[in-house]
Scaffold this motif. Structure first.
Motif, short mmCIF file in Angstrom:
data_model
loop_
_atom_site.label_atom_id
_atom_site.label_comp_id
_atom_site.label_asym_id
_atom_site.label_seq_id
_atom_site.Cartn_x
_atom_site.Cartn_y
_atom_site.Cartn_z
N GLU A 31 0.83 -1.20 0.00
CA GLU A 31 0.00 0.00 0.00
C GLU A 31 0.86 1.25 0.00
N ALA A 82 -1.45 -4.05 -3.58
CA ALA A 82 -1.98 -3.30 -2.44
C ALA A 82 -3.38 -3.77 -2.06
N ASP A 83 -4.13 -4.34 -3.01
CA ASP A 83 -5.48 -4.81 -2.74
C ASP A 83 -5.50 -6.20 -2.12
#
Length: 391
Positions: A78, A151-152
């Motif tokens: 992230e 990041a997900d």
């Protein structure tokens, strides 16, 4: 825009209180060396992915940041995605990877997504298997989109390994690891003792990058022997530069005093110092001093040729020898600026000095300058023909 992502999460095998990325390597830390390779490849922003921050890591990041490149420490995908420019491409460097600029430059010219791979799973370069026949060799070219995808995903996933898997799933292109890079010591190393041994091999490989015959057969062997010792003893950059300057001034003094053979010999010693010092400065992140020393070699060679011609003129040869020497400088300068691929036998400043030295030592200054001029003209002629053949 080209950015870099270096992983620095694993502990050293024989020093659990240290990260592998902060182990000593080539007079700096491994992390700093990896950053130097990325900067040389044109990277303008470096992210260091960490699991924990140590004082030695902060010190290494601080030293890297003194240059013209932005450095960010990130703890997750992230953070990396937020820091990276959305349109950038990133060169990914595996945790603890030791490499040379050949492998990094190879990947810098690739398009996302590309993976440097090796078919031999038993070598140190095999970081992680990507399919039944190949293993990742520690360098990848990805787009910022991969960081967004990463990041997900859950934070519990291993950052480096999961990012590699995403690239594989997207059908990343496989780029074979050059055999020369493997021979030069490309591979992952997290042991301090083994890293010290590999450091010498990589430093020797860096010294071999100069392709001119004078460098390859004379000055590179000197650099290859001296560089590991200089790095191991932490000899400062300025000490090598000072030695080159003192020898250079001494050589010009001897030439001016009429001791032409001695002066030319000492100038070659000065070139050896500047050649070694240039690479030492580059390793330690001082590009300005490295470029200065490369320029000093050219300047010293030009002055040596002029002063040798001046001595011949004073001995009764007359002004034509000075015209010959000045012509050498003009032709050599044009050759240096020619935008063609350099070949091992092309003339350059060190090779001109080496060619002139035996003539001067034997007392034949004018034939020596004429031989250098013929060599420079031949190089120029071939360079011009190469330019004409370009489409």
């Amino acid at each position: 825009m080209l950015a870099g992502l270096i992983f620095a999460t694993e502990d050293a095998e024989d020093r659990p209180d240290m990260l592998a990325a902060t182990l000593p390597f080539g007079g700096m830390t491994l992390l700093e060396y990896q950053a130097r390779l990325l900067i040389a490849a044109g990277v303008g922003h470096i992210m260091v992915a960490v699991g924990r921050v140590t004082p030695s890591l902060l010190g290494a990041v601080s030293r890297i940041s003194r240059g013209d490149v932005a450095v960010d420490v990130v703890r997750s995908a992230e953070e990396a995605s937020a820091r990276a420019h959305p349109l950038c491409n990133l060169i990914v460097v595996a945790d603890g990877l030791v490499s040379t600029d050949l492998a990094i430059l190879t990947m810098a010219g690739e398009t996302p997504d590309s993976l440097l791979v090796t078919s031999d799973a038993n070598v140190a370069a095999a970081v992680e298997r990507v399919d039944a026949a190949r293993c990742w060799a520690g360098v990848a070219m990805i787009s910022a989109e991969r960081l967004t995808e990463m990041a997900d995903m859950p934070r519990e996933y291993d950052f480096q390994s999961t990012l590699l898997r995403l690239c594989v799933q997207e059908g990343a292109r496989h780029v074979a690891l050059p055999a020369s890079a493997l021979k030069a010591g490309h591979g992952v190393e997290r042991s301090a003792d083994a890293l010290a041994n590999r450091s010498n091999a990589v430093l020797a490989a860096l010294a071999n990058q100069r392709i001119g015959w004078a460098d390859r057969y004379i000055f590179t062997p000197i650099t290859r022997l001296a560089l590991p010792w200089l790095v191991g003893k932490s000899v400062p950059n300025w000490a090598v530069i000072l030695a080159g300057v003192v020898l250079g001034i001494g050589s010009l003094g001897l030439l001016g005093y009429g001791l032409t053979a001695w002066g030319m010999g000492v100038s070659l010693l000065s070139v050896a110092c500047f050649s070694t010092g240039s690479l030492l400065s580059w390793l330690r992140g001082d590009d300005r001093r490295a470029r200065w020393q490369e320029g000093a070699i050219i300047g010293l060679a030009g002055l040596a040729v002029l002063m040798a011609g001046g001595q011949a003129m004073m001995r009764g040869v007359g002004w034509p020898v000075m015209a010959l020497a000045i012509t050498v400088l003009i032709v050599a300068a044009i050759v240096e600026r020619a935008p063609v691929r350099r070949r091992p036998w092309f003339g350059n400043a060190p090779s001109y000095l080496l060619l002139l030295f035996p003539f001067v030592a034997a007392g034949y200054i004018v034939p020596g300058i004429a031989a250098v001029l013929l060599y420079a003209l031949t190089t120029l002629g071939i360079a011009v023909e190469a330019l004409r053949q370009k489409p």
